[in-house]
Write a protein that holds these residues in place. Structure first.
Motif, PDB file in Angstrom:
ATOM      1  N   ILE A 179       0.718  -1.236  -0.006  1.00  0.00           N
ATOM      2  CA  ILE A 179       0.232   0.068   0.061  1.00  0.00           C
ATOM      3  C   ILE A 179       0.722   1.087  -0.113  1.00  0.00           C
ATOM      4  N   ASP A 180       1.758   1.108   0.966  1.00  0.00           N
ATOM      5  CA  ASP A 180       2.798   2.329   0.689  1.00  0.00           C
ATOM      6  C   ASP A 180       3.683   2.673  -0.385  1.00  0.00           C
ATOM      7  N   LEU A 181       3.980   1.612  -1.109  1.00  0.00           N
ATOM      8  CA  LEU A 181       4.574   1.533  -2.569  1.00  0.00           C
ATOM      9  C   LEU A 181       3.777   2.209  -3.398  1.00  0.00           C
ATOM     10  N   LEU A 182       2.551   1.762  -3.486  1.00  0.00           N
ATOM     11  CA  LEU A 182       1.644   2.085  -4.630  1.00  0.00           C
ATOM     12  C   LEU A 182       1.117   3.597  -4.287  1.00  0.00           C
ATOM     13  N   ASN A 183       0.680   3.718  -3.132  1.00  0.00           N
ATOM     14  CA  ASN A 183       0.318   5.469  -3.143  1.00  0.00           C
ATOM     15  C   ASN A 183       1.459   6.115  -3.090  1.00  0.00           C
ATOM     16  N   GLY A 184       2.773   5.859  -3.031  1.00  0.00           N
ATOM     17  CA  GLY A 184       4.062   6.680  -3.392  1.00  0.00           C
ATOM     18  C   GLY A 184       4.017   6.874  -4.715  1.00  0.00           C
ATOM     19  N   ALA A 185       3.899   5.695  -5.463  1.00  0.00           N
ATOM     20  CA  ALA A 185       4.035   5.676  -7.032  1.00  0.00           C
ATOM     21  C   ALA A 185       2.887   6.533  -7.618  1.00  0.00           C
ATOM     22  N   ALA A 186       1.582   6.214  -7.114  1.00  0.00           N
ATOM     23  CA  ALA A 186       0.384   6.915  -7.566  1.00  0.00           C
ATOM     24  C   ALA A 186       0.534   8.498  -7.505  1.00  0.00           C
ATOM     25  N   GLY A 187       1.229   8.799  -6.259  1.00  0.00           N
ATOM     26  CA  GLY A 187       1.309  10.166  -6.029  1.00  0.00           C
ATOM     27  C   GLY A 187       2.239  11.074  -6.875  1.00  0.00           C
ATOM     28  N   ARG A 188       3.314  10.300  -7.528  1.00  0.00           N
ATOM     29  CA  ARG A 188       4.102  10.782  -8.130  1.00  0.00           C
ATOM     30  C   ARG A 188       3.471  10.992  -9.814  1.00  0.00           C
ATOM     31  N   SER A 206      -4.546   9.382  -6.819  1.00  0.00           N
ATOM     32  CA  SER A 206      -4.870   8.976  -5.568  1.00  0.00           C
ATOM     33  C   SER A 206      -5.395   7.505  -5.684  1.00  0.00           C
ATOM     34  N   ILE A 207      -5.495   6.587  -4.891  1.00  0.00           N
ATOM     35  CA  ILE A 207      -6.133   5.401  -4.973  1.00  0.00           C
ATOM     36  C   ILE A 207      -7.142   5.102  -3.702  1.00  0.00           C
ATOM     37  N   LYS A 208      -8.282   5.033  -4.076  1.00  0.00           N
ATOM     38  CA  LYS A 208      -9.433   4.517  -3.234  1.00  0.00           C
ATOM     39  C   LYS A 208      -9.468   2.971  -3.072  1.00  0.00           C
ATOM     40  N   TRP A 209      -9.154   2.473  -1.845  1.00  0.00           N
ATOM     41  CA  TRP A 209      -9.022   1.089  -1.462  1.00  0.00           C
ATOM     42  C   TRP A 209     -10.172   0.454  -1.029  1.00  0.00           C
ATOM     43  N   SER A 210     -10.493  -0.577  -1.639  1.00  0.00           N
ATOM     44  CA  SER A 210     -11.532  -1.465  -1.114  1.00  0.00           C
ATOM     45  C   SER A 210     -11.271  -2.905  -0.749  1.00  0.00           C
ATOM     46  N   LYS A 260     -13.271  -4.332 -14.541  1.00  0.00           N
ATOM     47  CA  LYS A 260     -12.653  -2.888 -13.995  1.00  0.00           C
ATOM     48  C   LYS A 260     -13.636  -2.335 -12.745  1.00  0.00           C
ATOM     49  N   ARG A 261     -14.064  -3.308 -12.071  1.00  0.00           N
ATOM     50  CA  ARG A 261     -14.386  -2.987 -10.698  1.00  0.00           C
ATOM     51  C   ARG A 261     -13.021  -2.305  -9.992  1.00  0.00           C
ATOM     52  N   VAL A 262     -11.982  -2.750 -10.169  1.00  0.00           N
ATOM     53  CA  VAL A 262     -10.648  -2.530  -9.712  1.00  0.00           C
ATOM     54  C   VAL A 262      -9.902  -2.070 -10.810  1.00  0.00           C
ATOM     55  N   GLU A 263      -9.190  -1.085 -10.518  1.00  0.00           N
ATOM     56  CA  GLU A 263      -8.164  -0.441 -11.636  1.00  0.00           C
ATOM     57  C   GLU A 263      -6.725  -0.799 -11.384  1.00  0.00           C
ATOM     58  N   ILE A 264      -6.545  -1.171 -10.019  1.00  0.00           N
ATOM     59  CA  ILE A 264      -5.312  -1.548  -9.518  1.00  0.00           C
ATOM     60  C   ILE A 264      -5.267  -2.608  -8.228  1.00  0.00           C
ATOM     61  N   ALA A 265      -4.712  -3.902  -8.554  1.00  0.00           N
ATOM     62  CA  ALA A 265      -4.934  -4.725  -7.476  1.00  0.00           C
ATOM     63  C   ALA A 265      -3.533  -4.689  -6.614  1.00  0.00           C
ATOM     64  N   GLY A 266      -3.833  -4.259  -5.253  1.00  0.00           N
ATOM     65  CA  GLY A 266      -2.492  -4.134  -4.495  1.00  0.00           C
ATOM     66  C   GLY A 266      -2.188  -5.198  -3.606  1.00  0.00           C
ATOM     67  N   ALA A 267      -1.988  -6.390  -4.431  1.00  0.00           N
ATOM     68  CA  ALA A 267      -1.791  -7.629  -3.669  1.00  0.00           C
ATOM     69  C   ALA A 267      -0.799  -8.442  -4.529  1.00  0.00           C
ATOM     70  N   GLN A 268      -0.167  -9.529  -3.858  1.00  0.00           N
ATOM     71  CA  GLN A 268       0.915 -10.196  -4.839  1.00  0.00           C
ATOM     72  C   GLN A 268       0.352 -10.902  -5.994  1.00  0.00           C
ATOM     73  N   ILE A 269       0.528 -10.220  -7.281  1.00  0.00           N
ATOM     74  CA  ILE A 269       0.084 -11.197  -8.208  1.00  0.00           C
ATOM     75  C   ILE A 269       1.257 -11.494  -9.164  1.00  0.00           C
ATOM     76  N   THR A 314      -0.059   1.279 -17.045  1.00  0.00           N
ATOM     77  CA  THR A 314       1.026   0.494 -16.247  1.00  0.00           C
ATOM     78  C   THR A 314       2.340   0.960 -16.635  1.00  0.00           C
ATOM     79  N   GLU A 315       2.780   1.341 -17.630  1.00  0.00           N
ATOM     80  CA  GLU A 315       4.043   1.942 -18.243  1.00  0.00           C
ATOM     81  C   GLU A 315       4.154   3.184 -17.453  1.00  0.00           C
ATOM     82  N   ALA A 316       3.093   3.860 -17.028  1.00  0.00           N
ATOM     83  CA  ALA A 316       3.415   4.955 -16.084  1.00  0.00           C
ATOM     84  C   ALA A 316       4.031   4.857 -14.762  1.00  0.00           C
ATOM     85  N   PHE A 317       3.177   3.747 -14.277  1.00  0.00           N
ATOM     86  CA  PHE A 317       3.492   3.196 -12.973  1.00  0.00           C
ATOM     87  C   PHE A 317       4.989   2.694 -12.899  1.00  0.00           C
TER      88      PHE A 317
END
Length: 299
Positions: free
Chosen positions: A84-93, A97-101, A115-124, A258-261
């Motif tokens: 969550i910290d890593l993804l929020n940091g990258a998104a901020g750059r 912002s990421i609204k988590w559920s 597309k219910r989710v636009e980024i999955a913050g889990a180990q995939i 994805t390339e932006a991230f």
């Protein structure tokens, strides 16, 4: 065990991760929280974001939030964890912002596809099953280990032959590890594994405590944190199963984002903020030299 490691290694072996984390509260209720975009927006990175997403400013994020220290709910139902910290940091750059559920791990890829989710913050991780189905973004090293009752140890993976073997529903990587061990058991003329599936790490951990399973396969940091918090459990084959480059996923149609991230993570690696986040969680051994996407990621 050597054959299993050769079959699953994608990058160099990961050393055992010594975790010095205090216990944090979890919430199993469905929840969502918005992480505000960082004030340190990088205009050169923000311009890489597709116009329709940049104008919206917010991404829908999903995670199981039951996987300390990767993603979990801190007290007050605050999304927390190294991912969550890593993804929020990258998104901020990127000026986002990421609204988590909260979504069960097994539901994350379907949620990305719809597309219910636009980024999955889990180990995939990159597997034959999800390669080409979603956009994969790898930015750390991972490995798997076995959670077992205290006092139990395996000298090799075939020591698990014939045991009740716990897996998280939907974890293709760990199912592939189990299948590899099972094949070794068959080849050695030993009893096969007995697979039992659980919806979350917490459920598998409870099954170990109750004696319903003999071992539970999951990510090394999570298992080591569980052992630190509960002396009735132990870890074995620590970091020796399926070392790989891994990360998160976005919808298949989101190649530009994805390339932006990827660019945002590479900027964080270059300026040291990436290492600072890993150090905060005592997970420096997870560090990689660069973020990779899709075909760049070894399988």
């Amino acid at each position: 065990m050597k054959r299993l490691i050769r079959n699953t290694v994608t990058v160099g072996a990961v050393a055992s991760l010594a975790l010095m984390l205090g216990a944090c509260g979890n919430s199993t209720a469905a929840n969502s929280a918005a992480a505000g975009a960082s004030s340190s927006v990088d205009p050169s990175l923000s311009k890489l974001v597709p116009d329709e997403i940049r104008s919206k400013g917010t991404l829908a994020g999903g995670a199981s939030f039951d996987t300390q220290p990767m993603n979990f709910y801190a007290p007050g139902n605050k999304p927390d964890g190294v991912l969550i910290d890593l993804l929020n940091g990258a998104a901020g750059r990127l000026g986002l912002s990421i609204k988590w559920s909260q979504i069960p791990y097994s539901g994350l890829v379907p949620a990305l596809q719809s597309k219910r989710v636009e980024i999955a913050g889990a180990q995939i991780s990159k597997t034959p099953e999800n390669n080409g189905v979603v956009n994969l973004l790898a930015f750390y090293k991972a490995s798997s280990s076995l959670l077992v009752p205290a006092g139990k140890d395996y000298a090799s993976d075939t020591d698990a032959c014939g045991t009740r073997f716990g897996l998280t529903t939907g974890s293709t990587v760990n199912k592939n590890i189990a299948d590899s061990i099972n094949k070794e058991c068959q080849d050695a003329g030993k009893p096969e594994l007995q697979y039992l599936y659980f919806p979350s790490f917490n459920a598998g951990q409870d099954a170990i405590r109750a004696g319903r399973i003999d071992s539970f396969l999951n990510s090394t940091p999570q298992i080591q944190l569980a052992v630190k918090a509960d002396k009735s459990m132990a870890a074995t084959l620590v970091g020796k199963l399926a070392t790989r480059e891994t990360g998160v996923a976005l919808p298949k149609e989101y190649s530009q984002l994805t390339e932006a991230f990827q660019a945002a993570f590479n900027a964080m690696i270059a300026d040291g903020s990436y290492k600072k986040i890993l150090d905060k969680w005592d997970l420096a051994t997870m560090a990689v030299d660069k973020a990779e996407i899709n075909d760049q990621i070894p399988m």
